[in-house]
Design a protein around this motif. Sequence first.
Motif, PDB file in Angstrom:
ATOM      1  N   UNK A 193      41.876  46.962  41.223  1.00 29.64           N
ATOM      2  CA  UNK A 193      41.282  45.736  40.695  1.00 29.64           C
ATOM      3  C   UNK A 193      42.353  44.857  40.057  1.00 29.64           C
ATOM      4  N   UNK A 194      42.081  43.542  40.068  1.00 32.47           N
ATOM      5  CA  UNK A 194      42.965  42.565  39.423  1.00 32.47           C
ATOM      6  C   UNK A 194      44.409  42.689  39.905  1.00 32.47           C
ATOM      7  N   UNK A 195      44.574  42.746  41.203  1.00 30.23           N
ATOM      8  CA  UNK A 195      45.916  42.820  41.775  1.00 30.23           C
ATOM      9  C   UNK A 195      46.739  41.599  41.384  1.00 30.23           C
ATOM     10  N   UNK A 196      48.006  41.805  41.160  1.00 31.87           N
ATOM     11  CA  UNK A 196      48.925  40.707  40.917  1.00 31.87           C
ATOM     12  C   UNK A 196      49.662  40.453  42.232  1.00 31.87           C
ATOM     13  N   UNK A 197      49.162  39.477  42.999  1.00 24.95           N
ATOM     14  CA  UNK A 197      49.709  39.210  44.335  1.00 24.95           C
ATOM     15  C   UNK A 197      50.925  38.294  44.228  1.00 24.95           C
ATOM     16  N   UNK A 198      52.021  38.911  43.838  1.00 23.52           N
ATOM     17  CA  UNK A 198      53.283  38.178  43.710  1.00 23.52           C
ATOM     18  C   UNK A 198      54.342  38.896  44.530  1.00 23.52           C
ATOM     19  N   UNK A 202      54.845  41.862  50.491  1.00 21.94           N
ATOM     20  CA  UNK A 202      55.162  41.511  49.104  1.00 21.94           C
ATOM     21  C   UNK A 202      55.846  42.648  48.353  1.00 21.94           C
ATOM     22  N   UNK A 203      55.698  43.895  48.831  1.00 22.76           N
ATOM     23  CA  UNK A 203      56.319  45.035  48.141  1.00 22.76           C
ATOM     24  C   UNK A 203      57.827  45.095  48.369  1.00 22.76           C
TER      25      UNK A 203
END
Length: 328
Positions: free
Chosen positions: A109-114, A272-273
């Motif tokens: 939950x609440x992933x930080x998609x950066x 993104x990783x």
Amino acid sequence: MTVPVVYSLARSYPSLRISVLSRPYARAFFEGIADNVSFIEADLKGRHAGFRGLNRLYAELRKEGFTAVADMHDVLRTKFLRLRFGIDAVKMAVIDKHRREKRLLTRKKNKVMRELPSSFENYRDVLRRLGYEFEVKFNSIYEGRNFCYENIYNIVGEKRGRWIGVAPFANHQGKIYPLERMRNVVNKLSEGIPGVKIFLFGGGKDEMDVFNAWQRDIPGVVNASALLGGLRGEMLLMSKLDVMLSMDSANAHIASLVGTRVVSLWGATHPFAGFRSWNISEDDIIQRCLPCRPCSVYGNKKCMRGDYECLNIDDNIIVDKIVNSFKF
């Protein structure tokens, strides 16, 4: 993924003596890339296994007289080697893997998609902390080197049309496109591109069984891994491909190291990783936008939905991505 960075360091500092320590298979990536780069094998299943083996490895490394150590891995074995070199007051730097940011990226939950720094940037930063400033500039490990391709052509034939590589496997289920659908992709490429040869790349027995069936049933398909006898031969063939279709896996990285265009499919993992292959075009990354993605950095976690919907990619999208880039 260290190869472009080591290559660039070597070219920027030609008087610097660089030794790469890794498992034996990695020798093929570094041999000959620069006169000032050498390779040291870590025999982790033999003479360097266990605590005694690591002590033996350290004793062997100490004889080389290194003035600096760059830890690109930061795992238990390299932490131990850092400890030993630290006692000798050798200058050291260690990679920042951005573990906290990766946890935020992959949490449920609440992933930080950066987008996080790429592995190439992380490796370069280790060397910068040791005092080596340079830019990573790299095209192919074969650049400026002459190779005889006659042995390859004797095995697979001369190149007279389009050559496509396909690497459908990966280490974890979350990164493998369903095999029946990949077979459809291969079949459509075979039917849609005149005179095409499609080379299959993979490893284990189960993979060979799949490849042999595809080779038998689909015109123009060749089980390359069964013919070329190892990584060096596969790399030479990859350098002659027009494109490599791969999962988020080692073959995508290997193809990029020999200057070949890569089209990659992503499921549970995400670019993104920081693990996209070298110089890959954003347009050549095929993935689905789902709220559960990414659920894993490496694809090794069980699907939280249970259906791997992330890999439910229309096979026509994959085929069109490759076919439409060719001019007939």
